[in-house]
Scaffold this motif. Structure first.
Motif, short mmCIF file in Angstrom:
data_model
loop_
_atom_site.label_atom_id
_atom_site.label_comp_id
_atom_site.label_asym_id
_atom_site.label_seq_id
_atom_site.Cartn_x
_atom_site.Cartn_y
_atom_site.Cartn_z
N ILE A 428 43.22 63.84 48.93
CA ILE A 428 42.78 62.74 48.06
C ILE A 428 42.49 61.49 48.88
N THR A 429 43.41 61.14 49.76
CA THR A 429 43.20 59.93 50.58
C THR A 429 42.04 60.13 51.55
N ARG A 430 41.81 61.37 51.99
CA ARG A 430 40.66 61.63 52.87
C ARG A 430 39.34 61.34 52.15
N LEU A 431 39.23 61.75 50.90
CA LEU A 431 38.02 61.47 50.13
C LEU A 431 37.84 59.97 49.89
N PRO A 438 37.50 55.58 43.74
CA PRO A 438 38.68 56.19 43.11
C PRO A 438 38.41 56.77 41.73
N TYR A 439 37.56 56.12 40.93
CA TYR A 439 37.31 56.63 39.58
C TYR A 439 36.57 57.96 39.63
N LEU A 440 35.73 58.16 40.67
CA LEU A 440 35.04 59.44 40.81
C LEU A 440 36.01 60.55 41.22
N ILE A 516 45.80 57.57 42.01
CA ILE A 516 44.51 57.56 42.71
C ILE A 516 43.77 56.26 42.44
N MET A 517 43.77 55.82 41.18
CA MET A 517 43.10 54.57 40.84
C MET A 517 43.73 53.38 41.57
N SER A 521 49.29 55.80 48.60
CA SER A 521 49.33 56.59 49.84
C SER A 521 49.54 58.07 49.53
N ALA A 522 49.28 58.91 50.53
CA ALA A 522 49.44 60.35 50.36
C ALA A 522 50.90 60.70 50.08
#
Length: 577
Positions: A428-431, A438-440, A516-517, A521-522
């Motif tokens: 997730i953090t890589r993307l 974040p919303y995507l 995510i929003m 952190s991971a």
């Protein structure tokens, strides 16, 4: 011969459900009259192939062999028998006692082949049943032994570099049928056969000052196979270049190619890479079994919980599921297995890959070509115009590919891809680091599967051993004894045979979307997922240790410590050992 029908025997011996039997009989009478009921039951998943073979053995009052002991193979029995006859009939003579001959077959009704073989052998023979795969492997052993010693003798006497012949090209050939060829060709064929028989995934040919070393990667670990004299090295590399349609005169630049071979009924795709080094050309060959029989989500080794949730989500109408892990962790095999389950007439499945590792019938597969600017992002842009239901993107490497894959998921497509990250939360953090909003990410990702491969303890030589203190501390284990492989001929004296997956399945639920929003952190995302019931890679690995499938050392080697402590093995679990 028993008067009972095979369906009745399978109900009694293999726990076959009567409804499943009735469905198979209905299918046989209406659609597949040419198929035997045992084959239909295997295809429906009601019983295994071994269950059917055991039932046939009971029905025909014949002995059943689970495998064929190599010590019972006698080369003199097959010296005058054509290889194609044994392979086509799936039949093989072996020793049964001092002077008796046992003819092993996979079809008890094929009396014609049995009588023909008995006439050739001109002796009293008995029959036994065995699985086709075991017979095929034993046939390969026979003919490999017949040619192997002759090859070694021929090579030792060869003084000059033999002529390399172009006889492969794009067509697959059966290496077992090559009996009169140049010594270097026989040496290459023998090397491939040995690698396939050893279950090797890669062959490494490395130049040194005095010789060339050949190593096989078996279950993820490199093993020495043999050392060849330098006078044969140039001819060997040239032969491989010819097979892959490469320039045999070019020795200064790296070259990549591919070719196909056939060993028995197994078709193997070989990816070849050559690089120049100070001592000579170094070659790595990747062996890819073209059979799709192994592409089965249920046989990859994931826990029942992970497999069930993954199966449910891959059938979603839209969204994206990345599979993460380092190179060689089985990501592509998992995705191919998912595609194979989804593959049907109603689905339009398209893939973008680098390279195409398995060919899936009914799936449109596209190879990227960076030299002509055909990239992942460019291919994906064109694929979306072909009305796909399911898309697989081989790897998300750059922001453009990431953005297009996620937008494809948001516009009604089911997207699979891979990422090189250490765990599920880091994907997730890589993307986000790639610049995807974040919303995507929160609205498109359904789940993330992180996986690793651990070696499986050999079932033929496993034994209980004490746990060393370092493993107990690292894994927070409470038991004192675990299973390990002693090493035997079946596992090539490694103590392991095959590999299975361990998985960490992070479902993106409401709490994860909120994090995510917030660009959490991971570690924060992972802790929330664990609190929500996610099993980490290390805990899943510990479950495999509990069940006697792998060792603590294997789990430690492929996993990193998680932010939450794994659940210790209880005394009750310890009693299972």
């Amino acid at each position: 011969m028993s008067e009972k029908k095979i369906g009745k025997i399978l109900i009694e011996q293999a726990g076959l459900d009567e409804e499943t039997l009735a469905e198979a009989l209905q299918r046989q009478s209406s659609m597949d009259a040419y198929k035997r009921i045992g084959r239909l039951l295997v295809e429906q998943g009601g019983v295994s192939e071994e269950d059917v073979m055991r039932a046939l053995a009971l029905q025909f009052d014949l002995p059943y062999l689970k495998s064929i002991d190599p010590d019972r193979l006698d080369r003199s029995l097959v010296r005058d028998i054509p290889l194609h006859f044994l392979k086509k009939s799936c039949i093989l003579p072996i020793l049964d006692g001092s002077d008796e001959v046992l003819i092993v077959t996979s079809d008890p009704l094929d009396l014609e082949s049995f009588d023909s073989l008995a006439n050739i052998l001109d002796c009293e023979c008995r029959r036994a049943l065995c699985l086709p795969d075991a017979i095929e492997e034993a046939i390969s052993r026979y003919f490999y032994q017949q040619t192997g010693e002759e090859d070694a003798g021929a090579l030792s006497e060869e003084k000059e570099e033999p002529q390399v012949q172009v006889d492969m090209g794009e067509q697959a050939e059966d290496l077992l049928n090559l009996s009169t060829t140049a010594p270097v060709i026989k040496m290459v064929n023998s090397m491939f056969f040995q690698a396939a028989r050893s279950r090797a995934s890669d062959i490494h040919l490395e130049h040194f000052e005095d010789d060339m070393r050949v190593r096989f990667r078996i279950d993820g670990v490199l093993h020495d196979s043999q050392r060849l004299p330098l006078q044969h090295a140039a001819a060997l590399v040239s032969r491989l270049k010819v097979m892959a349609n490469l320039d045999i005169a070019e020795k200064r630049l790296p070259q990549d190619g591919r070719c196909k071979i056939k060993i028995g009924d197994d078709k193997i795709d070989i990816r070849l890479s050559i690089i120049p080094t100070s001592k000579g050309e170094r070659v790595v060959l990747r062996l890819l079994d073209k059979s799709t029989a192994r592409l089965d989500l249920g046989k990859l080794g994931f826990s029942e919980q992970v497999a069930e949730r993954f199966r449910a989500l891959v059938r979603s109408p839209h969204g994206i599921i990345p599979v993460t892990g380092p190179t060689g962790s089985g990501k592509t095999t998992t995705l191919y297995s998912a595609l194979r389950e989804l593959n049907s007439v109603e689905q339009n499945i398209l893939t973008v890959e680098d390279p195409i590792e398995y060919e899936l019938p009914g799936v449109g597969q596209m190879q990227i070509r960076p030299r002509i600017d055909l990239t992942f992002a460019g291919c994906l842009r064109h694929l979306l115009r072909h009305d796909p239901d399911v898309i697989m993107v081989g790897e998300i490497r750059d922001p453009e590919t990431a953005d297009m894959a996620i937008r494809a998921a948001l516009t009604g497509h089911m997207v699979f891809s891979t990422l090189h990250t250490n765990d599920s939360a880091t994907a997730i953090t890589r993307l986000l680091d790639m610049g995807v909003e974040p919303y995507l990410v929160s609205s498109s990702i359904l789940a993330i599967l992180a996986q690793r491969l651990v070696r499986v303890i050999c079932p033929d030589c496993r034994e209980r051993v004490p746990v060393d203190e370092q493993s107990k501390i690292a894994l927070q284990m409470s038991e004192n004894m675990v299973w390990a492989g002693r090493g035997c001929r079946e596992c090539l004296h490694t103590g392991f045979r095959g590999r299975i997956s361990i998985g960490e399945f992070l479902e993106v639920k409401e709490d994860i979307r909120d994090l995510i929003m917030q660009r959490a952190s991971a570690d924060t995302i992972k802790r929330a997922a664990i609190a929500g019931g996610m099993t980490t890679l290390r805990v899943d690995g510990l479950d495999k240790v509990r069940n006697g499938k792998t060792t603590p050392e294997e789990v430690i080697k492929v996993t990193q410590d998680s932010p939450a402590a794994p659940t210790p093995i209880s005394q009750t679990d310890n009693q299972k050992f």
